[in-house]
Design an enzyme around this catalytic site. Structure first.
Site, mmCIF file in Angstrom:
data_model
loop_
_atom_site.group_PDB
_atom_site.id
_atom_site.type_symbol
_atom_site.label_atom_id
_atom_site.label_comp_id
_atom_site.label_asym_id
_atom_site.label_seq_id
_atom_site.Cartn_x
_atom_site.Cartn_y
_atom_site.Cartn_z
ATOM 1 N N GLU A 52 0.821 -1.221 0.000
ATOM 2 C CA GLU A 52 0.000 0.000 0.000
ATOM 3 C C GLU A 52 0.849 1.262 0.000
ATOM 4 O OE1 GLU A 52 -4.404 -0.742 1.951
ATOM 5 O OE2 GLU A 52 -2.968 0.355 3.134
ATOM 6 N N HIS A 67 8.698 -26.827 -1.256
ATOM 7 C CA HIS A 67 8.159 -28.018 -1.946
ATOM 8 C C HIS A 67 7.044 -27.646 -2.912
ATOM 9 C CE1 HIS A 67 10.464 -30.878 0.575
ATOM 10 N NE2 HIS A 67 10.510 -29.795 1.342
ATOM 11 N N LYS A 119 -14.276 0.094 -4.096
ATOM 12 C CA LYS A 119 -15.339 0.439 -3.135
ATOM 13 C C LYS A 119 -16.447 1.221 -3.847
ATOM 14 C CE LYS A 119 -12.314 0.719 0.885
ATOM 15 N NZ LYS A 119 -11.700 1.618 1.848
HETATM 16 O O1 PA5 Z 1 -3.927 1.030 5.486
HETATM 17 C C1 PA5 Z 1 -5.086 1.389 5.398
HETATM 18 O O2 PA5 Z 1 -5.420 2.557 5.570
HETATM 19 C C2 PA5 Z 1 -6.196 0.397 5.120
HETATM 20 O O3 PA5 Z 1 -5.774 -0.863 4.802
HETATM 21 C C3 PA5 Z 1 -7.073 0.318 6.355
HETATM 22 O O4 PA5 Z 1 -6.271 -0.097 7.417
HETATM 23 C C4 PA5 Z 1 -8.244 -0.634 6.198
HETATM 24 O O5 PA5 Z 1 -8.953 -0.350 5.038
HETATM 25 C C5 PA5 Z 1 -9.164 -0.516 7.403
HETATM 26 O O6 PA5 Z 1 -9.590 0.795 7.541
HETATM 27 P P1 PA5 Z 1 -10.376 1.294 8.812
HETATM 28 O O7 PA5 Z 1 -9.509 1.165 9.995
HETATM 29 O O8 PA5 Z 1 -10.692 2.728 8.509
HETATM 30 O O9 PA5 Z 1 -11.615 0.447 8.930
#
Ligand code: PA5
Length: 423
Positions: free
Chosen positions: A278, A299, A413
């Site tokens: 990310e 393996h 989303k």
């Molecule tokens: O790194 C990030 O921002 C995302 O992966 C969030 O952690 C994930 O989408 C969960 O988000 P939230 O804590 O707002 O529910």
């Protein structure tokens, strides 16, 4: 130093002189990070977070853990991404928590949640629901279902003891739910993004309830902050790791496989995958983070690593002193010819397998390095978390991207909400 970086198998791929050449870029990245002037600087609250956590707050959380465990046989931790992976990484790495931790809101598989509710239905349950935005689909829906399930089991007053929310201080649906129902709640700082949040209440609250030694975890992260924030490429292995990855990427090594011969590293590496995937993958750039647990995966994926496309490099995570010992017995018949290792600890064989693999992959054209942790405990994990966070920030700035946002995760989303008819 309690974590070391072995670079033996980078010979011919990345040398110290190559790292020295890009020192001005590392220096720029370091300054931008510390001065919060780089891209996404408003989300760099994690850089000095370990030293800002108050000991008094840790004492309060230890007490919270004791209290919740006194009336619960299990914990359900609801969350996804950064609100899930670090918790599971820590629990599964240590494996000696005081009550079982179950996870929900990390997928939308109906069979999974159904079976989880079946498993816990006769237990005394507490729940921590974690969402920074307070609006993420998976944890929101899982919490709806679990809240209803708990409302059938407990009174409203009892639920105030059993439901704890970790979310934004002001906004989001979860903040409102907590306030409207009188649930206890903890605040996630605005300047720390999900994947950097393991040392905020996101991680510390459920881990304290699980019985993890959160004081040692934070002490390790403080040590990490001290060691890995120094502008000293000769000694700062987080900066070396960032530089090596960048130089390998420039040579066409587009995939990094983080591999460990210790299966309790599985979720730590899953956490690393989110942090690196990310953070770096923007503007058509970024290394693809992948993982292997060995010797299991040798393996199934060993052939690919040895002879597949040479667009990959490997980072091993080694644990020098695992918690336990298990001696290999002598066998009078010795049909399998393994009396050669009789009397040795199982980890001796595992270590030879690691050494052989690192050497064979290097000879097969896969540059590799090894991060070694002295032992598997909270302290070293805390240090490792900080190591990886610091390194990815430098690595992102070397790539000239903003390591602290994730605009790409919105695309699916938007389409999903359209399909659900949600405005
Ligand atoms: O790194 C990030 O921002 C995302 O992966 C969030 O952690 C994930 O989408 C969960 O988000 P939230 O804590 O707002 O529910």
């Amino acid at each position: 130093m309690s974590i070391t970086l072995n670079r033996e198998h980078l010979k011919g791929f990345v040398e110290q002189k190559d790292i020295v050449k890009i020192f001005p870029n590392i220096e720029r990245a370091h300054n931008e990070l510390d001065e919060r002037t780089g891209a996404g600087g408003e989300m760099t609250g994690w850089t000095d977070l370990p030293s800002r956590i108050e000991d008094k707050f840790l004492d309060e959380l230890v007490q919270l853990g004791d209290e919740v465990r006194s009336h619960s046989d299990c914990l359900i931790s609801i969350g996804i991404g950064g609100s899930y992976l670090g918790i599971r990484a820590t629990v599964e790495y240590l494996r000696d928590f005081k009550i079982p931790v179950y996870y929900a809101g990390n997928n939308m598989s109906v069979d999974y949640l159904h079976q989880l509710l079946e498993t816990v239905k006769d237990k005394k349950i507490s729940v921590v629901v974690i969402s920074k935005s307070g609006t993420t689909t998976e944890p929101a829906i899982a919490f709806r279902i679990i809240k209803k399930f708990l409302e059938e089991k407990y009174s409203k007053e009892e639920l105030k003891k059993r439901i704890i929310c970790v979310t934004d201080g002001k906004k989001g649906a979860l903040r409102k739910i907590a306030d409207n129902n009188g649930y206890r709640s903890y605040v996630i700082p605005d300047d720390v993004g999900g994947r950097f949040s393991i040392l905020t209440p996101v991680g510390l609250v459920p881990l304290a309830i699980a019985g993890v030694d959160i004081k040692s975890l934070v002490a390790g992260a403080r040590k990490g902050q001290e060691e890995y924030s120094k502008l000293d490429v000769e000694n700062n292995i987080a900066y070396q790791y960032a530089a090596i990855r960048y130089l390998l990427y420039k040579k066409g090594k587009y995939i990094e496989v983080t591999a460990s011969f210790y299966d309790n590293m599985y979720y730590v590496i899953e956490w690393w995958k989110q942090l690196y995937g990310e953070s770096e993958a923007k503007d058509g750039k970024g290394i693809f983070p992948s993982s292997l647990i060995m010797s299991t995966d040798l393996h199934s994926m060993g052939q690919l690593m040895q002879e597949g496309a040479r667009n990959v490099f490997e980072t091993f995570i080694d644990i020098e002193r695992p918690k336990y010992k298990l001696s290999i017995p002598k066998d009078d018949e010795d049909l399998d010819k393994f009396n050669i290792v009789a009397g040795k600890d199982l980890d001796y064989v595992n270590t030879q397998a690691y050494k052989a693999t690192a050497s064979a992959h290097f000879e097969g054209g896969v540059p590799n390095m090894t991060l070694s942790l002295c032992q598997s405990d909270e302290f070293h994990l805390g240090e490792l978390f900080y190591f990886y966070e610091r390194a990815v920030a430098i690595s992102g700035y070397l790539l000239n991207i903003n390591p602290f946002n994730q605009p790409g995760v919105e695309a699916y989303k938007t389409k999903m909400f359209a399909l659900l008819g949600r405005v």
